[in-house]
Design a protein around this motif. Sequence first.
Motif, PDB file in Angstrom:
ATOM      1  N   ASN A 174       0.825  -1.225   0.000  1.00 60.58           N
ATOM      2  CA  ASN A 174       0.000   0.000   0.000  1.00 60.58           C
ATOM      3  C   ASN A 174       0.853   1.266   0.000  1.00 60.58           C
ATOM      4  O   ASN A 174       0.509   2.246  -0.651  1.00 60.58           O
ATOM      5  CB  ASN A 174      -0.938   0.019   1.221  1.00 60.58           C
TER       6      ASN A 174
ATOM      7  N   ALA B  47       2.026   1.886  -3.431  1.00 63.79           N
ATOM      8  CA  ALA B  47       0.941   2.450  -4.252  1.00 63.79           C
ATOM      9  C   ALA B  47       0.725   3.923  -3.914  1.00 63.79           C
ATOM     10  O   ALA B  47       0.529   4.753  -4.812  1.00 63.79           O
ATOM     11  CB  ALA B  47      -0.333   1.648  -4.040  1.00 63.79           C
ATOM     12  N   CYS B  48       0.785   4.239  -2.603  1.00 65.38           N
ATOM     13  CA  CYS B  48       0.614   5.647  -2.194  1.00 65.38           C
ATOM     14  C   CYS B  48       1.725   6.522  -2.785  1.00 65.38           C
ATOM     15  O   CYS B  48       1.552   7.735  -2.931  1.00 65.38           O
ATOM     16  CB  CYS B  48       0.675   5.781  -0.672  1.00 65.38           C
TER      17      CYS B  48
ATOM     18  N   GLY C 229       2.806   6.162  -5.726  1.00 67.56           N
ATOM     19  CA  GLY C 229       2.580   6.309  -7.163  1.00 67.56           C
ATOM     20  C   GLY C 229       2.881   5.105  -8.031  1.00 67.56           C
ATOM     21  O   GLY C 229       2.778   5.205  -9.254  1.00 67.56           O
TER      22      GLY C 229
ATOM     23  N   VAL D 151       1.708   1.620  -9.389  1.00 69.98           N
ATOM     24  CA  VAL D 151       0.473   0.840  -9.417  1.00 69.98           C
ATOM     25  C   VAL D 151       0.752  -0.638  -9.678  1.00 69.98           C
ATOM     26  O   VAL D 151       0.290  -1.509  -8.947  1.00 69.98           O
ATOM     27  CB  VAL D 151      -0.492   1.403 -10.492  1.00 69.98           C
TER      28      VAL D 151
ATOM     29  N   LYS E 247      10.068   9.892  -4.540  1.00 68.01           N
ATOM     30  CA  LYS E 247       8.842  10.601  -4.923  1.00 68.01           C
ATOM     31  C   LYS E 247       8.624  11.715  -3.913  1.00 68.01           C
ATOM     32  O   LYS E 247       8.682  11.480  -2.709  1.00 68.01           O
ATOM     33  CB  LYS E 247       7.668   9.605  -4.938  1.00 68.01           C
TER      34      LYS E 247
ATOM     35  N   ILE F   5      -4.812   9.713  -0.656  1.00 70.57           N
ATOM     36  CA  ILE F   5      -4.300   8.402  -1.069  1.00 70.57           C
ATOM     37  C   ILE F   5      -4.764   8.082  -2.487  1.00 70.57           C
ATOM     38  O   ILE F   5      -4.013   7.561  -3.308  1.00 70.57           O
ATOM     39  CB  ILE F   5      -4.700   7.327  -0.032  1.00 70.57           C
TER      40      ILE F   5
ATOM     41  N   SER G 152      -2.465   9.507  -4.763  1.00 74.87           N
ATOM     42  CA  SER G 152      -1.072   9.091  -4.485  1.00 74.87           C
ATOM     43  C   SER G 152      -0.235  10.224  -3.905  1.00 74.87           C
ATOM     44  O   SER G 152       0.865  10.512  -4.394  1.00 74.87           O
ATOM     45  CB  SER G 152      -0.380   8.563  -5.745  1.00 74.87           C
TER      46      SER G 152
END
Length: 261
Positions: free
Chosen positions: A44, A47-48, A50, A52, A84, A230, A233
């Motif tokens: 998770n 994914a947060c 960025g 996928v 990121k 969230i 992202s």
Amino acid sequence: MGKIYMVGSQKGGVGKTTTTLNLAYFLQKMGKKVLAVDFDSQANLTACLGIVNTGELENTIGHLMMAEMEDAKLPAPKRYIRTKEGIDFIPASIYLSVVDAKLRLEMGAEKMLSGILEPLREKYDYILIDTCPSLGTLTINALAAADDVIITVNPQLLAMMGMQDFLKTVMKIKRRINPKLEIAGILLTMCDTRTKLCKVLTEQVEDCFQGQVRIFETRIPNTVKVGESIYYSMPVGQYSLKSSASIAYWKFTKELIADEG
Ligand SMILES: Nc1ncnc2c1ncn2[C@@H]1O[C@H](COP(=O)(O)OP(=O)(O)OP(=O)(O)O)[C@@H](O)[C@H]1O
């Protein structure tokens, strides 16, 4: 030398990932060099940040753990650390669950994550480990690698359930594997102070742990802005700087590191 925080809890859905992400965001806003480690096969945090299609990633924490178990040479950090919004991070994928199964059969298995993170301490002020909701070998690895544990509790769920088991595990790891391990404190997340249940469960946590474990003064409010951030992202601090959750995570970051001088 950087400090390693594990963000943990025996329960799922209590704000571990959200806390790791926003703590990382605000620490780097303070000018600190931060590495966030996604140590949960649900990925998770990844994914947060960025990514996928985590299943397609090659240099995840799972791959590093496998290499560490096989005594193979780890790749250079630039091959597995991504960035990121100023946050360096090591991604995870479902592959970590394969590692989890293998770890259970491995001798000295609890020190694998520590072996990966120790050499990175000199590059960072803070390393934050987001963990899965279990007391299994992955969590033990995170506890063996960490200096301090931040325990997240959602006083809307049955907050006390499993807390004692989690604390017992922390103390056991401290005695047997990692003597430097400390509990930084309990962070109450997703607090809806308007509800009676939240008040009752918050008091329960305070009554049970006051004087034994630090309970952070900052409470993270329950707000739709977190879910929205969230979805996009982003840390909530970036998505909506003036939202109550953003202000609370900023306060929490300052409260956490206030004693460090
Ligand atoms: N302060 C908050 N207000 C509203 N929703 C929140 C808040 N914090 C987290 N959430 C939401 O609750 C859900 C669970 O949060 P999060 O993923 O951070 O928990 P977790 O403990 O890491 O979960 P898991 O154990 O499954 O990894 C997410 O959908 C997230 O958007």
